[in-house]
Design an enzyme around this catalytic site. Structure first.
Site, PDB file in Angstrom:
ATOM      1  N   GLU A 198      -6.035  62.207  -3.615  1.00 24.61           N
ATOM      2  CA  GLU A 198      -5.622  63.287  -4.506  1.00 24.61           C
ATOM      3  C   GLU A 198      -6.299  63.157  -5.868  1.00 24.61           C
ATOM      4  O   GLU A 198      -6.722  64.160  -6.463  1.00 24.61           O
ATOM      5  CB  GLU A 198      -4.103  63.283  -4.670  1.00 24.61           C
ATOM      6  CG  GLU A 198      -3.357  63.685  -3.406  1.00 24.61           C
ATOM      7  CD  GLU A 198      -1.860  63.534  -3.516  1.00 24.61           C
ATOM      8  OE1 GLU A 198      -1.138  64.079  -2.669  1.00 24.61           O
ATOM      9  OE2 GLU A 198      -1.401  62.843  -4.463  1.00 24.61           O
ATOM     10  N   ASP A 200      -2.960  66.753  -6.509  1.00 26.10           N
ATOM     11  CA  ASP A 200      -1.961  67.244  -5.573  1.00 26.10           C
ATOM     12  C   ASP A 200      -1.835  68.763  -5.676  1.00 26.10           C
ATOM     13  O   ASP A 200      -1.712  69.459  -4.657  1.00 26.10           O
ATOM     14  CB  ASP A 200      -0.619  66.573  -5.878  1.00 26.10           C
ATOM     15  CG  ASP A 200       0.504  67.084  -4.995  1.00 26.10           C
ATOM     16  OD1 ASP A 200       0.430  66.903  -3.772  1.00 26.10           O
ATOM     17  OD2 ASP A 200       1.467  67.669  -5.539  1.00 26.10           O
TER      18      ASP A 200
END
Length: 227
Positions: free
Chosen positions: A121, A49
């Site tokens: 992610e 992320d």
């Protein structure tokens, strides 16, 4: 660890060949099948992320050297949100190589937006750990480039934009109501309705409540701005 034929094919779609194949395997491992000897992808998701955020922040800045922070932030948010990560995951068929427990697999985990977004992610983090920042940057840009180029100048998500429209007219915040849920348990389809204090409403249908709410909000905002 050796990759399966399916995982090697996924490498090709992704655009990165792993030197440490175990990183990719971990990135594809959901908590429903993890164990002490088979760690899941949650820690990688946390890292990915942040890597994605840095790559996209740089790209958004480069794409418009004159934009103020107030314009940049909505564009950034639109590109890094879970829905966008899930869209990319679907395009490269990440769901086909996810490692899931039986119950998660039976409930349609390979198509779930949250699982796909999280895994995307995690894969970005795995690339970063395997090949460094530049490798991760190149892969992200290759799959996000069109989204960056086509991003609207005002890229606020539809629910935020509708709420701001309502606030400007001293309305109560919009409400969202589930009208219907169809399809099997492992692949539900939701119909959501966005409503305003003045009685106006619009409906939209999508595989997740969040996506349906966004679509309903967008339709309602477009209608209000035309009236």
């Amino acid at each position: 660890m050796k990759l399966s034929a399916e995982q090697k094919a996924f490498e090709e779609r992704l655009g990165h060949r792993f030197a440490a194949s175990g990183l990719l395997i971990r990135a594809l491992t959901h908590s429903s099948i993890s164990s002490s000897t088979r760690p899941d992808n949650q820690r990688l998701e946390f890292l990915g992320d942040r890597v994605l955020g840095l790559v996209i922040a740089e790209a958004v800045l480069d794409a418009d050297e004159r934009a103020a922070e107030g314009r940049l932030a909505p564009r950034f948010n639109a590109l890094v949100r879970k829905e966008t990560c899930a869209e990319v995951a679907r395009e490269i068929e990440l769901g086909t190589v996810l490692r899931l427990g039986r119950s998660e697999m039976m409930s349609g985990g390979r198509r779930k937006e949250a699982l796909l977004g999280d895994a995307m992610e995690a894969v970005i983090a795995a690339i970063y750990l395997d090949g460094g920042y530049e490798a991760a940057r190149q892969v992200v840009l290759s799959h996000w480039r069109n989204r960056i180029a086509e991003l609207d100048e005002d890229a606020r998500d539809a629910k935020t934009a509708l709420q701001e429209w309502a606030q400007a007219r001293r309305f109560s915040p919009p409400s969202y109501v589930e009208i219907a849920r169809d399809g099997p348990d492992h692949a539900p389809v939701f119909t959501m309705e966005a409503r305003l204090q003045n009685g106006a409403s619009e409906r939209a249908t999508a595989p997740s409540k969040r996506v349906a709410e966004q679509a309903a909000a967008r339709a309602l905002l477009e209608r209000m701005e035309k009236e």
